[in-house]
Design a protein around this motif. Structure first.
Motif, mmCIF file in Angstrom:
data_model
loop_
_atom_site.group_PDB
_atom_site.id
_atom_site.type_symbol
_atom_site.label_atom_id
_atom_site.label_comp_id
_atom_site.label_asym_id
_atom_site.label_seq_id
_atom_site.Cartn_x
_atom_site.Cartn_y
_atom_site.Cartn_z
ATOM 1 N N ALA A 184 0.859 -1.183 0.000
ATOM 2 C CA ALA A 184 0.000 0.000 0.000
ATOM 3 C C ALA A 184 0.893 1.230 0.000
ATOM 4 O O ALA A 184 1.522 1.559 0.999
ATOM 5 C CB ALA A 184 -0.901 -0.011 1.232
ATOM 6 N N ASP A 185 0.962 1.934 -1.155
ATOM 7 C CA ASP A 185 1.880 3.062 -1.292
ATOM 8 C C ASP A 185 1.185 4.422 -1.270
ATOM 9 O O ASP A 185 1.792 5.441 -1.557
ATOM 10 C CB ASP A 185 2.721 2.919 -2.568
ATOM 11 C CG ASP A 185 1.845 2.742 -3.802
ATOM 12 O OD1 ASP A 185 0.600 2.791 -3.678
ATOM 13 O OD2 ASP A 185 2.400 2.560 -4.896
ATOM 14 N N THR A 186 -0.107 4.421 -0.954
ATOM 15 C CA THR A 186 -0.823 5.688 -0.807
ATOM 16 C C THR A 186 -1.601 5.668 0.507
ATOM 17 O O THR A 186 -1.834 4.598 1.088
ATOM 18 C CB THR A 186 -1.817 5.924 -1.961
ATOM 19 O OG1 THR A 186 -2.863 4.940 -1.880
ATOM 20 C CG2 THR A 186 -1.136 5.858 -3.310
ATOM 21 N N ILE A 187 -2.021 6.831 0.948
ATOM 22 C CA ILE A 187 -2.775 6.921 2.205
ATOM 23 C C ILE A 187 -4.088 6.154 2.108
ATOM 24 O O ILE A 187 -4.487 5.467 3.049
ATOM 25 C CB ILE A 187 -3.035 8.403 2.570
ATOM 26 C CG1 ILE A 187 -1.708 9.083 2.913
ATOM 27 C CG2 ILE A 187 -4.012 8.522 3.728
ATOM 28 C CD1 ILE A 187 -1.798 10.573 3.159
ATOM 29 N N ALA A 188 -4.766 6.229 0.946
ATOM 30 C CA ALA A 188 -6.039 5.522 0.774
ATOM 31 C C ALA A 188 -5.848 4.014 0.910
ATOM 32 O O ALA A 188 -6.641 3.326 1.558
ATOM 33 C CB ALA A 188 -6.645 5.860 -0.580
ATOM 34 N N LYS A 189 -4.773 3.487 0.304
ATOM 35 C CA LYS A 189 -4.507 2.051 0.394
ATOM 36 C C LYS A 189 -4.120 1.666 1.820
ATOM 37 O O LYS A 189 -4.517 0.610 2.321
ATOM 38 C CB LYS A 189 -3.394 1.663 -0.581
ATOM 39 C CG LYS A 189 -3.780 1.829 -2.036
ATOM 40 C CD LYS A 189 -2.584 1.547 -2.935
ATOM 41 C CE LYS A 189 -2.904 1.888 -4.377
ATOM 42 N NZ LYS A 189 -1.747 1.708 -5.268
ATOM 43 N N GLN A 190 -3.355 2.513 2.490
ATOM 44 C CA GLN A 190 -2.955 2.228 3.865
ATOM 45 C C GLN A 190 -4.156 2.231 4.795
ATOM 46 O O GLN A 190 -4.236 1.424 5.728
ATOM 47 C CB GLN A 190 -1.894 3.227 4.314
ATOM 48 C CG GLN A 190 -0.566 3.038 3.595
ATOM 49 C CD GLN A 190 0.384 4.208 3.728
ATOM 50 O OE1 GLN A 190 0.129 5.151 4.471
ATOM 51 N NE2 GLN A 190 1.491 4.168 2.998
ATOM 52 N N ASP A 191 -5.119 3.117 4.546
ATOM 53 C CA ASP A 191 -6.357 3.115 5.328
ATOM 54 C C ASP A 191 -7.135 1.829 5.108
ATOM 55 O O ASP A 191 -7.746 1.290 6.027
ATOM 56 C CB ASP A 191 -7.235 4.318 4.952
ATOM 57 C CG ASP A 191 -6.694 5.629 5.508
ATOM 58 O OD1 ASP A 191 -5.853 5.562 6.425
ATOM 59 O OD2 ASP A 191 -7.104 6.696 5.019
ATOM 60 N N MET A 192 -7.126 1.317 3.862
ATOM 61 C CA MET A 192 -7.803 0.067 3.555
ATOM 62 C C MET A 192 -7.209 -1.093 4.343
ATOM 63 O O MET A 192 -7.925 -1.956 4.841
ATOM 64 C CB MET A 192 -7.710 -0.205 2.047
ATOM 65 C CG MET A 192 -8.384 -1.484 1.569
ATOM 66 S SD MET A 192 -7.357 -2.970 1.616
ATOM 67 C CE MET A 192 -6.059 -2.563 0.481
ATOM 68 N N LEU A 193 -5.870 -1.100 4.495
ATOM 69 C CA LEU A 193 -5.217 -2.180 5.227
ATOM 70 C C LEU A 193 -5.701 -2.272 6.668
ATOM 71 O O LEU A 193 -5.778 -3.361 7.237
ATOM 72 C CB LEU A 193 -3.695 -1.990 5.228
ATOM 73 C CG LEU A 193 -2.952 -2.185 3.912
ATOM 74 C CD1 LEU A 193 -1.449 -2.080 4.138
ATOM 75 C CD2 LEU A 193 -3.294 -3.510 3.275
ATOM 76 N N LYS A 194 -6.031 -1.133 7.267
ATOM 77 C CA LYS A 194 -6.460 -1.118 8.671
ATOM 78 C C LYS A 194 -7.841 -1.737 8.852
ATOM 79 O O LYS A 194 -8.233 -2.054 9.971
ATOM 80 C CB LYS A 194 -6.475 0.330 9.192
ATOM 81 C CG LYS A 194 -5.103 0.978 9.196
ATOM 82 C CD LYS A 194 -5.204 2.452 9.553
ATOM 83 C CE LYS A 194 -3.836 3.138 9.426
ATOM 84 N NZ LYS A 194 -3.920 4.589 9.633
#
Length: 199
Positions: free
Chosen positions: A165-175
């Motif tokens: 996840a290399d963007t904030i949106a993708k990192q939020d999805m991981l959570k």
């Protein structure tokens, strides 16, 4: 007499209103029990190398058509540096092809409504439509929040695929996902960057 009629009419109206509310609540409760809400799709870029069967190569159009080991037929543009080598590829020959693709996670089904059906789909062989459009169903086997990665595996076996996840949106999805969640997604090949004939 008039007062009695008004009371009777009011009583009937009140009963009808209560009945309507009850029906509405029942419908909402049933809908809430059977509807799994899909999450927004998240895309990951990936570079893969596969041994494929060449179906045709078009030097004029700068494209190549090949079949992946799973049977998926792909037509993809090639990098400008490879166009000259397309004429040397014979139809039906094998080659190692490296290409970029986008992997889109379309839906994450949690351990709730829809998860049983998704797991059943995952364990059954993919149908022809799934293969042709690059659709897959996998299970999340790892979520590494410090390194911002998610790892998935096909229920029928095979390698673990890890996406960063290399963007904030993708990192939020991981959570929001957990190990055991079922992932439904799509692969879209973009461009061939290397071709090596198999002898």
């Amino acid at each position: 007499m008039m007062i009695r009629s008004m009371k009777k009419a009011a009583g009937v109206s009140l009963f009808a209103a209560v009945l309507a509310i009850g029906v509405t609540l029942t419908e909402r409760q049933v809908t809430a029990q059977v509807t799994a809400v899909p999450r927004v799709g998240v895309a990951f870029n990936q570079t893969v190398t596969r041994q494929v069967t060449i179906e045709s190569a078009d030097p004029e159009g700068g494209t190549i058509a090949f079949r992946l080991p799973n049977g998926q037929f792909v037509v993809c543009p090639v990098a400008s540096s490879l166009i000259g080598s397309l004429a040397t590829l014979a139809d039906g020959s094998n080659a190692n092809i490296t290409y970029n693709q986008v992997v889109t996670l379309l839906n994450l089904r949690q351990k709730g409504p829809g998860s049983r059906e998704a797991r059943r789909e995952q364990m059954s062989p993919p149908d022809a439509t799934d293969i042709q459009v690059g659709r897959f169903t996998m299970t999340v086997v790892g979520v590494d929040l410090p390194n911002n990665t998610v790892s998935v595996i096909d229920g029928r076996g095979g390698p673990v695929q890890t996406y960063r996840a290399d963007t904030i949106a993708k990192q939020d999805m991981l959570k929001k996902i957990k190990v055991g969640d079922v992932v439904i997604g799509l692969t879209t090949p973009l461009m061939v960057t290397a071709i090596s004939p198999v002898k």
